[in-house]
Design a protein around this motif. Structure first.
Motif, PDB file in Angstrom:
ATOM      1  N   MET A  22       0.811  -1.099  -0.236  1.00 28.99           N
ATOM      2  CA  MET A  22       0.055  -0.003   0.126  1.00 28.99           C
ATOM      3  C   MET A  22       0.851   1.228   0.074  1.00 28.99           C
ATOM      4  SD  MET A  22      -2.892   1.194   2.661  1.00 28.99           S
ATOM      5  CE  MET A  22      -4.182   0.311   1.957  1.00 28.99           C
ATOM      6  N   LYS A  23       0.438   2.171  -0.747  1.00 28.92           N
ATOM      7  CA  LYS A  23       1.140   3.517  -0.701  1.00 28.92           C
ATOM      8  C   LYS A  23       0.522   4.669   0.471  1.00 28.92           C
ATOM      9  CE  LYS A  23       2.796   5.067  -4.463  1.00 28.92           C
ATOM     10  NZ  LYS A  23       3.269   5.778  -6.045  1.00 28.92           N
ATOM     11  N   ILE A  24       1.335   4.451   0.920  1.00 29.50           N
ATOM     12  CA  ILE A  24       0.716   5.577   2.341  1.00 29.50           C
ATOM     13  C   ILE A  24       1.794   6.972   2.364  1.00 29.50           C
ATOM     14  CG2 ILE A  24       0.788   5.659   4.895  1.00 29.50           C
ATOM     15  CD1 ILE A  24       0.768   2.525   4.909  1.00 29.50           C
ATOM     16  N   CYS A  25       0.803   7.822   2.734  1.00 27.12           N
ATOM     17  CA  CYS A  25       1.441   9.317   2.737  1.00 27.12           C
ATOM     18  C   CYS A  25       1.418   9.805   4.344  1.00 27.12           C
ATOM     19  CB  CYS A  25       0.870  10.282   1.750  1.00 27.12           C
ATOM     20  SG  CYS A  25       1.454  12.201   1.891  1.00 27.12           S
ATOM     21  N   LEU A  26       2.270  10.081   4.951  1.00 23.24           N
ATOM     22  CA  LEU A  26       2.054  10.891   6.272  1.00 23.24           C
ATOM     23  C   LEU A  26       2.476  12.117   6.075  1.00 23.24           C
ATOM     24  CD1 LEU A  26       3.855   8.103   8.412  1.00 23.24           C
ATOM     25  CD2 LEU A  26       1.541   8.124   7.964  1.00 23.24           C
ATOM     26  N   VAL A  27       1.644  13.042   6.628  1.00 25.85           N
ATOM     27  CA  VAL A  27       1.825  14.445   6.453  1.00 25.85           C
ATOM     28  C   VAL A  27       1.894  15.155   7.836  1.00 25.85           C
ATOM     29  CG1 VAL A  27       0.812  16.768   5.494  1.00 25.85           C
ATOM     30  CG2 VAL A  27       0.323  14.695   4.420  1.00 25.85           C
ATOM     31  N   THR A  28       3.220  15.987   7.926  1.00 30.80           N
ATOM     32  CA  THR A  28       3.377  16.500   9.185  1.00 30.80           C
ATOM     33  C   THR A  28       4.135  17.751   9.005  1.00 30.80           C
ATOM     34  OG1 THR A  28       4.784  16.142  11.383  1.00 30.80           O
ATOM     35  CG2 THR A  28       5.375  14.921   9.596  1.00 30.80           C
ATOM     36  N   GLU A  29       3.890  18.723   9.746  1.00 33.28           N
ATOM     37  CA  GLU A  29       4.638  20.115   9.492  1.00 33.28           C
ATOM     38  C   GLU A  29       6.072  20.014   9.443  1.00 33.28           C
ATOM     39  OE1 GLU A  29       4.349  24.775  10.565  1.00 33.28           O
ATOM     40  OE2 GLU A  29       3.468  23.440  11.890  1.00 33.28           O
ATOM     41  N   PHE A  30       6.714  19.480  10.333  1.00 35.67           N
ATOM     42  CA  PHE A  30       8.209  19.268  10.580  1.00 35.67           C
ATOM     43  C   PHE A  30       8.384  17.919  10.588  1.00 35.67           C
ATOM     44  CE2 PHE A  30       6.995  23.634  12.066  1.00 35.67           C
ATOM     45  CZ  PHE A  30       7.973  24.205  11.118  1.00 35.67           C
ATOM     46  N   ALA A  53       6.189   5.583  10.248  1.00 34.89           N
ATOM     47  CA  ALA A  53       6.900   5.356   9.064  1.00 34.89           C
ATOM     48  C   ALA A  53       7.750   4.173   9.083  1.00 34.89           C
ATOM     49  CB  ALA A  53       7.498   6.530   8.446  1.00 34.89           C
ATOM     50  N   LYS A  54       8.668   4.313  10.002  1.00 31.90           N
ATOM     51  CA  LYS A  54       9.737   3.285  10.080  1.00 31.90           C
ATOM     52  C   LYS A  54       8.979   1.791  10.239  1.00 31.90           C
ATOM     53  CE  LYS A  54      13.567   1.979  13.172  1.00 31.90           C
ATOM     54  NZ  LYS A  54      14.277   2.358  14.303  1.00 31.90           N
ATOM     55  N   PHE A  55       7.974   1.689  11.147  1.00 35.02           N
ATOM     56  CA  PHE A  55       7.182   0.269  11.418  1.00 35.02           C
ATOM     57  C   PHE A  55       6.556   0.137  10.045  1.00 35.02           C
ATOM     58  CE2 PHE A  55       3.192  -1.928  12.357  1.00 35.02           C
ATOM     59  CZ  PHE A  55       3.609  -2.822  13.288  1.00 35.02           C
ATOM     60  N   LEU A  56       5.749   0.817   9.185  1.00 36.43           N
ATOM     61  CA  LEU A  56       5.244   0.421   7.965  1.00 36.43           C
ATOM     62  C   LEU A  56       6.063   0.381   6.918  1.00 36.43           C
ATOM     63  CD1 LEU A  56       2.247   3.039   8.040  1.00 36.43           C
ATOM     64  CD2 LEU A  56       2.124   0.620   8.887  1.00 36.43           C
ATOM     65  N   ALA A  57       7.258   0.878   6.855  1.00 37.85           N
ATOM     66  CA  ALA A  57       8.225   0.720   5.578  1.00 37.85           C
ATOM     67  C   ALA A  57       8.397  -0.795   5.217  1.00 37.85           C
ATOM     68  CB  ALA A  57       9.367   1.716   5.768  1.00 37.85           C
ATOM     69  N   PRO A  58       8.855  -1.398   6.012  1.00 31.71           N
ATOM     70  CA  PRO A  58       9.011  -2.936   5.539  1.00 31.71           C
ATOM     71  C   PRO A  58       7.969  -3.682   4.717  1.00 31.71           C
ATOM     72  CG  PRO A  58       9.727  -2.691   7.795  1.00 31.71           C
ATOM     73  CD  PRO A  58       8.792  -1.441   7.580  1.00 31.71           C
ATOM     74  N   LYS A  59       6.578  -3.097   5.026  1.00 28.72           N
ATOM     75  CA  LYS A  59       5.515  -4.043   4.132  1.00 28.72           C
ATOM     76  C   LYS A  59       4.663  -2.764   3.049  1.00 28.72           C
ATOM     77  CE  LYS A  59       5.026  -7.434   7.491  1.00 28.72           C
ATOM     78  NZ  LYS A  59       4.174  -8.131   8.376  1.00 28.72           N
ATOM     79  N   HIS A  60       5.058  -1.669   3.512  1.00 26.03           N
ATOM     80  CA  HIS A  60       4.456  -0.760   2.398  1.00 26.03           C
ATOM     81  C   HIS A  60       5.303   0.516   1.881  1.00 26.03           C
ATOM     82  CE1 HIS A  60       0.722  -2.293   4.160  1.00 26.03           C
ATOM     83  NE2 HIS A  60       1.210  -2.106   5.206  1.00 26.03           N
ATOM     84  N   GLU A  61       4.945   1.056   0.941  1.00 24.03           N
ATOM     85  CA  GLU A  61       5.598   2.024   0.455  1.00 24.03           C
ATOM     86  C   GLU A  61       5.287   3.510   0.924  1.00 24.03           C
ATOM     87  OE1 GLU A  61       6.144   4.474  -4.095  1.00 24.03           O
ATOM     88  OE2 GLU A  61       5.539   2.190  -4.052  1.00 24.03           O
ATOM     89  N   VAL A  62       6.095   3.813   1.848  1.00 29.66           N
ATOM     90  CA  VAL A  62       5.661   5.148   2.933  1.00 29.66           C
ATOM     91  C   VAL A  62       6.311   6.485   2.352  1.00 29.66           C
ATOM     92  CG1 VAL A  62       5.739   6.003   5.313  1.00 29.66           C
ATOM     93  CG2 VAL A  62       5.188   3.606   4.762  1.00 29.66           C
ATOM     94  N   THR A  63       5.502   7.324   2.298  1.00 32.00           N
ATOM     95  CA  THR A  63       6.190   8.756   2.104  1.00 32.00           C
ATOM     96  C   THR A  63       5.634   9.612   3.120  1.00 32.00           C
ATOM     97  OG1 THR A  63       6.171   8.583  -0.388  1.00 32.00           O
ATOM     98  CG2 THR A  63       6.226  10.754   0.492  1.00 32.00           C
ATOM     99  N   VAL A  64       6.701  10.526   3.825  1.00 36.79           N
ATOM    100  CA  VAL A  64       6.476  11.395   4.723  1.00 36.79           C
ATOM    101  C   VAL A  64       6.734  12.740   4.023  1.00 36.79           C
ATOM    102  CG1 VAL A  64       7.224  12.692   6.860  1.00 36.79           C
ATOM    103  CG2 VAL A  64       7.418  10.279   6.626  1.00 36.79           C
ATOM    104  N   LEU A  65       5.482  13.597   3.939  1.00 34.73           N
ATOM    105  CA  LEU A  65       5.483  14.833   3.168  1.00 34.73           C
ATOM    106  C   LEU A  65       5.395  15.945   4.239  1.00 34.73           C
ATOM    107  CD1 LEU A  65       4.881  16.101   0.546  1.00 34.73           C
ATOM    108  CD2 LEU A  65       2.222  15.905   0.919  1.00 34.73           C
ATOM    109  N   THR A  66       6.468  16.930   4.222  1.00 34.48           N
ATOM    110  CA  THR A  66       6.691  17.752   5.205  1.00 34.48           C
ATOM    111  C   THR A  66       7.462  18.992   4.674  1.00 34.48           C
ATOM    112  OG1 THR A  66       7.742  18.114   7.413  1.00 34.48           O
ATOM    113  CG2 THR A  66       9.100  16.585   5.712  1.00 34.48           C
ATOM    114  N   SER A  67       7.111  20.111   5.688  1.00 39.31           N
ATOM    115  CA  SER A  67       7.796  21.383   5.050  1.00 39.31           C
ATOM    116  C   SER A  67       9.438  21.190   5.320  1.00 39.31           C
ATOM    117  CB  SER A  67       7.550  22.357   6.018  1.00 39.31           C
ATOM    118  OG  SER A  67       7.943  22.319   7.259  1.00 39.31           O
TER     119      SER A  67
END
Length: 129
Positions: A1-9, A29-43
């Motif tokens: 699954m492609k997951i996007c986590l949005v956090t200001e910093f 993000a670290k926990f999900l990364a082995p089984k998913h495609e994780v992107t953290v979107l931040t400033s």
């Protein structure tokens, strides 16, 4: 699954995490990364790259470079939101991590037609609110 986590910093430097929102986003993000495609979107803080790979997930920084700020900084926050609105990657779920990130997570939800989650944390503005 492609997951996007949005956090200001979001800091990837050792000792660079300054609060619970950042710490939780990093651990999720670290926990999900082995089984998913994780992107953290931040400033993007001064000196940080626009993109980097960390612990198996991608960190994508948007908007103009800015300094870390817990309150005010309307221009920096609007720049983060505007930069994030330009992201068109096909995520499958988006999770907003703070009141500043919620509008961007909602925008991605609407634009991409994907589920959205809002993770609510305590808020500190010189005192707990």
């Amino acid at each position: 699954m492609k997951i996007c986590l949005v956090t200001e910093f979001f800091s990837t430097r050792a000792g660079g995490v300054r609060g619970g929102v950042e710490a939780r986003a990093f651990q999720v993000a670290k926990f999900l990364a082995p089984k998913h495609e994780v992107t953290v979107l931040t400033s993007r803080e001064r000196g940080q790259p626009k993109r980097e790979e960390v612990e198996g997930f991608e960190v994508r920084r948007v908007g103009r470079e800015r300094e870390y700020a817990q309150k005010w900084d309307l221009g920096g926050r609007l720049g983060f939101l505007e930069g994030g609105r330009r992201v068109w990657e096909r995520f499958e779920v988006v999770d907003g991590y703070s009141f500043v990130a919620y509008p961007l997570a909602w925008e991605l939800h609407r634009k991409l037609g994907i589920p959205a989650v809002a993770t609510y944390h305590d808020v500190w503005l010189g005192e707990w609110v």
